[in-house]
Design an enzyme around this catalytic site. Structure first.
Site, short mmCIF file in Angstrom:
data_model
loop_
_atom_site.label_atom_id
_atom_site.label_comp_id
_atom_site.label_asym_id
_atom_site.label_seq_id
_atom_site.Cartn_x
_atom_site.Cartn_y
_atom_site.Cartn_z
N HIS A 64 -0.87 8.13 -3.10
CA HIS A 64 -1.19 8.64 -1.76
C HIS A 64 -2.18 9.80 -1.89
CE1 HIS A 64 -0.70 9.55 2.44
NE2 HIS A 64 -0.60 10.82 2.11
N MET A 97 -2.47 -1.25 2.68
CA MET A 97 -2.42 -0.52 3.95
C MET A 97 -1.32 -0.98 4.91
SD MET A 97 -4.58 1.76 3.40
CE MET A 97 -4.80 2.55 4.99
N ARG A 98 -0.30 -1.63 4.38
CA ARG A 98 0.82 -2.03 5.24
C ARG A 98 2.13 -1.49 4.70
NH1 ARG A 98 -0.71 -6.50 8.64
NH2 ARG A 98 -2.91 -6.88 8.21
N LYS A 105 2.35 -3.85 9.33
CA LYS A 105 3.38 -4.40 8.44
C LYS A 105 3.10 -5.88 8.24
CE LYS A 105 6.67 -5.53 12.10
NZ LYS A 105 8.04 -5.50 12.58
N GLY A 149 -10.64 -1.08 -4.17
CA GLY A 149 -10.02 -1.36 -5.47
C GLY A 149 -10.44 -0.45 -6.60
N SER A 150 -10.87 0.78 -6.28
CA SER A 150 -11.29 1.67 -7.37
C SER A 150 -10.09 2.10 -8.23
CB SER A 150 -12.03 2.89 -6.82
OG SER A 150 -11.16 3.73 -6.11
N ASN A 151 -8.92 2.23 -7.64
CA ASN A 151 -7.74 2.55 -8.46
C ASN A 151 -7.38 1.37 -9.35
OD1 ASN A 151 -6.39 5.29 -7.96
ND2 ASN A 151 -7.00 4.63 -5.91
N ASN A 192 3.42 3.81 -5.58
CA ASN A 192 2.25 3.92 -4.69
C ASN A 192 1.48 5.18 -5.04
OD1 ASN A 192 0.61 3.40 -2.34
ND2 ASN A 192 1.72 5.02 -1.27
#
Ligand code: GRF
Length: 201
Positions: free
Chosen positions: A108, A89-90, A62, A9-11, A106
């Site tokens: 990346h 991560m899904r 997913k 959760g750093s972002n 998102n």
């Protein structure tokens, strides 16, 4: 905003700090995770932001259909306008994408379209590129394939390991994501097909 994450959760912390500092005119209404022990949930609770673990079901990459509906319901209940994926991560599928069409973003850890998928920083290092970085993009039905909102580069140094390069990219993410979200929240982003135009660059 509704934030989804599976990891430390750093972002999320960088985004929440930027909001608290008045740099993003937005509010994080809810944080959801498919991992009960994820750091992102603890960081949200520390900040008194509603945080919920939503069991993902039996698949690995997913969400099960019922889980996807539970995510959508939680986000709709929180009345979010924008879905912010921060280490989720899904892969999100049809019903979720339809519920929030054009409103999911998102981050990346590579300069897309190079090195989509897992461990983008490691793919970049193994390939031997001299410049790496991160990308904020809209989410579509593909993997890391939606229209690009912003990118930030970092150098690849001769003695880098996967860990040192990942750390450098992570630091760039913490600058880039709040900057992109601020522009989105201010309505300064226009989308024309694959081209994303910043009205106030
Ligand atoms: C980041 O590297 C991001 O690019 C990727 O997942 C990681 C999340 O890290 N999508 P954190 O949980 O925000 O620290």
């Amino acid at each position: 905003m509704g934030v989804l994450g599976s990891g430390k959760g750093s972002n999320f912390v960088a985004i929440a700090d930027a909001i608290a500092a008045g740099k993003i005119p937005a509010e994080i209404a809810v944080v959801l995770s498919d991992v009960e022990s994820a750091g992102i949930l603890a960081h949200a609770r520390d900040r008194q932001i509603p945080a919920q673990f939503v069991p993902p079901g039996k698949f690995r990459t997913k969400l099960e259909e019922a889980a996807e509906h539970a995510f959508v319901a939680a986000l709709q209940n929180a009345q979010v306008d924008l879905i912010v994926l921060a280490g989720f991560m899904r892969v999100l599928k049809g019903d979720f994408l339809r519920a929030f069409a054009g409103r999911i973003v998102n981050i990346h850890p590579s300069l897309l379209p190079s090195f989509p998928g897992l461990e983008g920083w490691k793919q970049a290092l193994d390939y031997g590129v001299k410049v790496a970085g991160c990308t904020v993009h809209f989410v579509d039905a593909g993997v890391d394939s939606g229209a690009i909102i912003g990118q930030q580069t970092v150098p690849v140094r001769d003695h880098d390991t996967a860990e040192t390069l990942h750390a450098r990219i992570h630091a760039a993410e913490h600058e880039l994501y709040p900057k992109c979200l601020a522009a989105l929240a201010r309505g300064e982003i226009a989308v024309a097909g694959r081209r994303v135009i910043w009205k106030n660059p």
